[in-house]
Design a protein around this motif. Structure first.
Motif, PDB file in Angstrom:
ATOM      1  N   VAL A  49      55.227   3.924  13.283  1.00  0.00           N
ATOM      2  CA  VAL A  49      56.252   4.801  13.866  1.00  0.00           C
ATOM      3  C   VAL A  49      56.612   4.271  15.247  1.00  0.00           C
ATOM      4  O   VAL A  49      55.719   4.014  16.062  1.00  0.00           O
ATOM      5  N   SER A  50      57.898   4.110  15.511  1.00  0.00           N
ATOM      6  CA  SER A  50      58.353   3.617  16.807  1.00  0.00           C
ATOM      7  C   SER A  50      58.736   4.781  17.722  1.00  0.00           C
ATOM      8  O   SER A  50      59.315   5.765  17.276  1.00  0.00           O
ATOM      9  N   ILE A  51      58.367   4.647  18.991  1.00  0.00           N
ATOM     10  CA  ILE A  51      58.789   5.632  19.993  1.00  0.00           C
ATOM     11  C   ILE A  51      59.522   4.906  21.127  1.00  0.00           C
ATOM     12  O   ILE A  51      59.473   5.317  22.283  1.00  0.00           O
ATOM     13  N   MET A  52      60.178   3.815  20.768  1.00  0.00           N
ATOM     14  CA  MET A  52      60.949   3.026  21.735  1.00  0.00           C
ATOM     15  C   MET A  52      62.035   3.894  22.370  1.00  0.00           C
ATOM     16  O   MET A  52      62.785   4.577  21.678  1.00  0.00           O
ATOM     17  N   GLY A  53      62.079   3.881  23.687  1.00  0.00           N
ATOM     18  CA  GLY A  53      63.097   4.640  24.410  1.00  0.00           C
ATOM     19  C   GLY A  53      62.724   6.084  24.681  1.00  0.00           C
ATOM     20  O   GLY A  53      63.439   6.783  25.401  1.00  0.00           O
ATOM     21  N   GLU A  54      61.614   6.555  24.116  1.00  0.00           N
ATOM     22  CA  GLU A  54      61.171   7.938  24.349  1.00  0.00           C
ATOM     23  C   GLU A  54      60.413   8.040  25.677  1.00  0.00           C
ATOM     24  O   GLU A  54      59.816   7.066  26.148  1.00  0.00           O
ATOM     25  N   ASN A  55      60.421   9.227  26.262  1.00  0.00           N
ATOM     26  CA  ASN A  55      59.637   9.464  27.474  1.00  0.00           C
ATOM     27  C   ASN A  55      58.155   9.534  27.128  1.00  0.00           C
ATOM     28  O   ASN A  55      57.773  10.164  26.137  1.00  0.00           O
ATOM     29  N   THR A  56      57.332   8.891  27.940  1.00  0.00           N
ATOM     30  CA  THR A  56      55.881   8.922  27.741  1.00  0.00           C
ATOM     31  C   THR A  56      55.203   9.256  29.065  1.00  0.00           C
ATOM     32  O   THR A  56      55.845   9.239  30.124  1.00  0.00           O
ATOM     33  N   VAL A  57      53.912   9.532  29.005  1.00  0.00           N
ATOM     34  CA  VAL A  57      53.173   9.832  30.240  1.00  0.00           C
ATOM     35  C   VAL A  57      53.098   8.601  31.137  1.00  0.00           C
ATOM     36  O   VAL A  57      52.896   8.716  32.351  1.00  0.00           O
ATOM     37  N   LEU A  58      53.261   7.416  30.546  1.00  0.00           N
ATOM     38  CA  LEU A  58      53.166   6.173  31.317  1.00  0.00           C
ATOM     39  C   LEU A  58      54.485   5.789  31.964  1.00  0.00           C
ATOM     40  O   LEU A  58      54.531   4.870  32.789  1.00  0.00           O
ATOM     41  N   SER A  59      55.571   6.473  31.575  1.00  0.00           N
ATOM     42  CA  SER A  59      56.875   6.165  32.161  1.00  0.00           C
ATOM     43  C   SER A  59      57.195   7.073  33.347  1.00  0.00           C
ATOM     44  O   SER A  59      58.203   6.883  34.025  1.00  0.00           O
ATOM     45  N   VAL A  60      56.340   8.052  33.601  1.00  0.00           N
ATOM     46  CA  VAL A  60      56.580   9.004  34.694  1.00  0.00           C
ATOM     47  C   VAL A  60      56.085   8.451  36.021  1.00  0.00           C
ATOM     48  O   VAL A  60      56.728   8.596  37.059  1.00  0.00           O
ATOM     49  N   PHE A  61      54.908   7.794  36.003  1.00  0.00           N
ATOM     50  CA  PHE A  61      54.284   7.275  37.220  1.00  0.00           C
ATOM     51  C   PHE A  61      54.116   5.758  37.115  1.00  0.00           C
ATOM     52  O   PHE A  61      54.171   5.202  36.020  1.00  0.00           O
ATOM     53  N   PRO A  62      53.863   5.081  38.251  1.00  0.00           N
ATOM     54  CA  PRO A  62      53.535   3.652  38.189  1.00  0.00           C
ATOM     55  C   PRO A  62      52.297   3.456  37.303  1.00  0.00           C
ATOM     56  O   PRO A  62      51.278   4.126  37.526  1.00  0.00           O
ATOM     57  N   PRO A  63      52.360   2.607  36.290  1.00  0.00           N
ATOM     58  CA  PRO A  63      51.329   2.555  35.248  1.00  0.00           C
ATOM     59  C   PRO A  63      49.899   2.294  35.732  1.00  0.00           C
ATOM     60  O   PRO A  63      48.986   3.052  35.395  1.00  0.00           O
ATOM     61  N   ILE A  64      49.697   1.232  36.536  1.00  0.00           N
ATOM     62  CA  ILE A  64      48.323   0.878  36.924  1.00  0.00           C
ATOM     63  C   ILE A  64      47.697   1.933  37.834  1.00  0.00           C
ATOM     64  O   ILE A  64      46.576   2.396  37.566  1.00  0.00           O
ATOM     65  N   PRO A  65      48.373   2.386  38.922  1.00  0.00           N
ATOM     66  CA  PRO A  65      47.775   3.462  39.735  1.00  0.00           C
ATOM     67  C   PRO A  65      47.511   4.731  38.926  1.00  0.00           C
ATOM     68  O   PRO A  65      46.485   5.392  39.119  1.00  0.00           O
ATOM     69  N   PHE A  66      48.434   5.067  38.021  1.00  0.00           N
ATOM     70  CA  PHE A  66      48.257   6.255  37.194  1.00  0.00           C
ATOM     71  C   PHE A  66      47.011   6.133  36.319  1.00  0.00           C
ATOM     72  O   PHE A  66      46.206   7.064  36.219  1.00  0.00           O
TER      73      PHE A  66
ATOM     74  N   ALA B  94      40.429   8.681  20.884  1.00  0.00           N
ATOM     75  CA  ALA B  94      41.769   9.076  20.434  1.00  0.00           C
ATOM     76  C   ALA B  94      42.761   9.105  21.591  1.00  0.00           C
ATOM     77  O   ALA B  94      43.931   8.723  21.431  1.00  0.00           O
ATOM     78  N   LEU B  95      42.313   9.541  22.774  1.00  0.00           N
ATOM     79  CA  LEU B  95      43.191   9.533  23.949  1.00  0.00           C
ATOM     80  C   LEU B  95      43.587   8.103  24.299  1.00  0.00           C
ATOM     81  O   LEU B  95      44.757   7.835  24.622  1.00  0.00           O
ATOM     82  N   SER B  96      42.622   7.195  24.224  1.00  0.00           N
ATOM     83  CA  SER B  96      42.929   5.785  24.460  1.00  0.00           C
ATOM     84  C   SER B  96      43.969   5.285  23.458  1.00  0.00           C
ATOM     85  O   SER B  96      44.927   4.589  23.834  1.00  0.00           O
ATOM     86  N   GLY B  97      43.803   5.668  22.190  1.00  0.00           N
ATOM     87  CA  GLY B  97      44.777   5.289  21.164  1.00  0.00           C
ATOM     88  C   GLY B  97      46.155   5.846  21.450  1.00  0.00           C
ATOM     89  O   GLY B  97      47.172   5.157  21.280  1.00  0.00           O
ATOM     90  N   ALA B  98      46.203   7.098  21.909  1.00  0.00           N
ATOM     91  CA  ALA B  98      47.489   7.731  22.231  1.00  0.00           C
ATOM     92  C   ALA B  98      48.183   7.013  23.384  1.00  0.00           C
ATOM     93  O   ALA B  98      49.406   6.799  23.357  1.00  0.00           O
ATOM     94  N   LEU B  99      47.419   6.624  24.398  1.00  0.00           N
ATOM     95  CA  LEU B  99      47.998   5.925  25.548  1.00  0.00           C
ATOM     96  C   LEU B  99      48.452   4.515  25.175  1.00  0.00           C
ATOM     97  O   LEU B  99      49.485   4.038  25.655  1.00  0.00           O
ATOM     98  N   ILE B 100      47.668   3.847  24.327  1.00  0.00           N
ATOM     99  CA  ILE B 100      48.054   2.508  23.867  1.00  0.00           C
ATOM    100  C   ILE B 100      49.358   2.584  23.067  1.00  0.00           C
ATOM    101  O   ILE B 100      50.244   1.729  23.201  1.00  0.00           O
TER     102      ILE B 100
END
Length: 307
Positions: free
Chosen positions: A114-131, A188-194
């Motif tokens: 399943v693709s979620i390309m272009g969707e908002n994610t928790v990683l698109s809200v903040f700078p990825p590495i600091p977050f 599972a959280l790691s999988g969701a973030l990946i």
């Protein structure tokens, strides 16, 4: 090659942080509970599939990530119940659940990916590495604090000596189920973030995750030690980052391709496993030589030892 490696370093650190949550989950089962849980390969995909499907249907990525944790915990609880109540061998329980989850994950996805390309994610809200640094440290400190509670101490004691903790009236079945549930929730959280980082979830994305998790735990303990829970969890997080950096470096070597990733992983794990043994043997040999030298010196200084 060096320039390419330096350029890939931020990406390696980022991936290491994403997989650090999964490594913490593996640490709970393999080190604290002393339980060989192979559910990880299935629950990782469960988290990815749950989050991707919810996000693709317009759900909040935060809610999707939380639901992924709950789905992983449910999978872990099923493994724990098979082992404790069904009296099935721990290794076999994990294998059975991993096999079952493959079909369940396909049901969740409805298709191979399943693709979620272009969707908002928790990683698109903040700078990825600091977050991710904040998220990983938050879960690391929460795990440290939990392990100091009565329930956490019971969990640790269950892994150390089940018979002893039962004699104090603790229910080791419940602590085992809890530990495996918490472990797979983190996985599972790691999988969701990946899935949110790569913008898709795949039914086979969890294959080999247990090896990656073990590699992170073993490398971290070998390099940074694990005398206390605080130090052990920190070592696991750093081990996950080091593992990704080593993988990135290995792939820069001429002759290696991305298809060699599993081979590189196996070699890294072997080195990490052998390293503590070799280091211990060298220390013992050095200590033995020192004692021999001191003994010879003492014999030479005694009247009977004069030449």
């Amino acid at each position: 090659m060096f320039e390419n490696f330096v350029g890939s370093l931020p990406g390696a650190v980022y991936l290491g942080l994403l997989y650090a949550l999964m490594a913490l989950g593996v640490y709970i089962t393999f080190r604290i509970l002393d339980f060989p849980d192979l559910t990880v390969d299935g629950s990782f995909t469960t988290g990815a599939a749950t989050a991707a499907v919810m996000i693709s249907h317009g759900a909040s990525p935060w809610l999707a990530s939380l639901t992924a944790i709950l789905a992983g915990m449910l999978a872990g609880a099923c493994t724990g119940l098979l082992h404790t109540k069904g009296k099935i061998n721990g290794l076999l329980s994990g294998i059975l659940m991993m096999i079952a989850l493959y079909s369940i994950n396909l049901r969740i996805l409805g298709m191979p990916n399943v693709s979620i390309m272009g969707e908002n994610t928790v990683l698109s809200v903040f700078p990825p590495i600091p977050f991710m640094i904040v998220v990983v440290l938050l879960f690391k400190f929460a795990l440290d604090a939990f392990m100091k509670t009565d329930l956490g101490l019971s969990l640790r004691a269950t892994g150390d000596n089940k018979r002893m903790i039962r004699s104090f009236g603790a229910n080791t079945d419940n602590t085992t189920i809890l530990g495996i549930s918490l472990s797979n929730g983190l996985v599972a959280l790691s999988g969701a973030l990946i899935a949110q980082q790569s913008s898709f979830a795949d039914a086979t994305s969890g294959i080999g995750m247990i090896v990656i998790g073990l590699a992170s735990v073993i490398i971290g303990e070998a390099l940074f030690g694990a005398k206390t829970v605080f130090r052990a969890t920190l070592a696991v997080v750093l081990g996950s980052i080091v593992y990704r950096i080593v993988i990135s470096l290995a792939l820069q070597i001429k002759g290696f391709e991305t298809s060699d990733l599993k081979l590189i992983t196996a070699v890294i794990v072997i080195i990490a496993l052998v390293f503590p043994t070799v280091r211990s043997a060298l220390k013992q040999r050095g200590a033995a030589k020192k004692r021999s030298a001191e003994l010879l010196k003492s014999l030479e200084t005694t009247p009977g030892g004069e030449r």
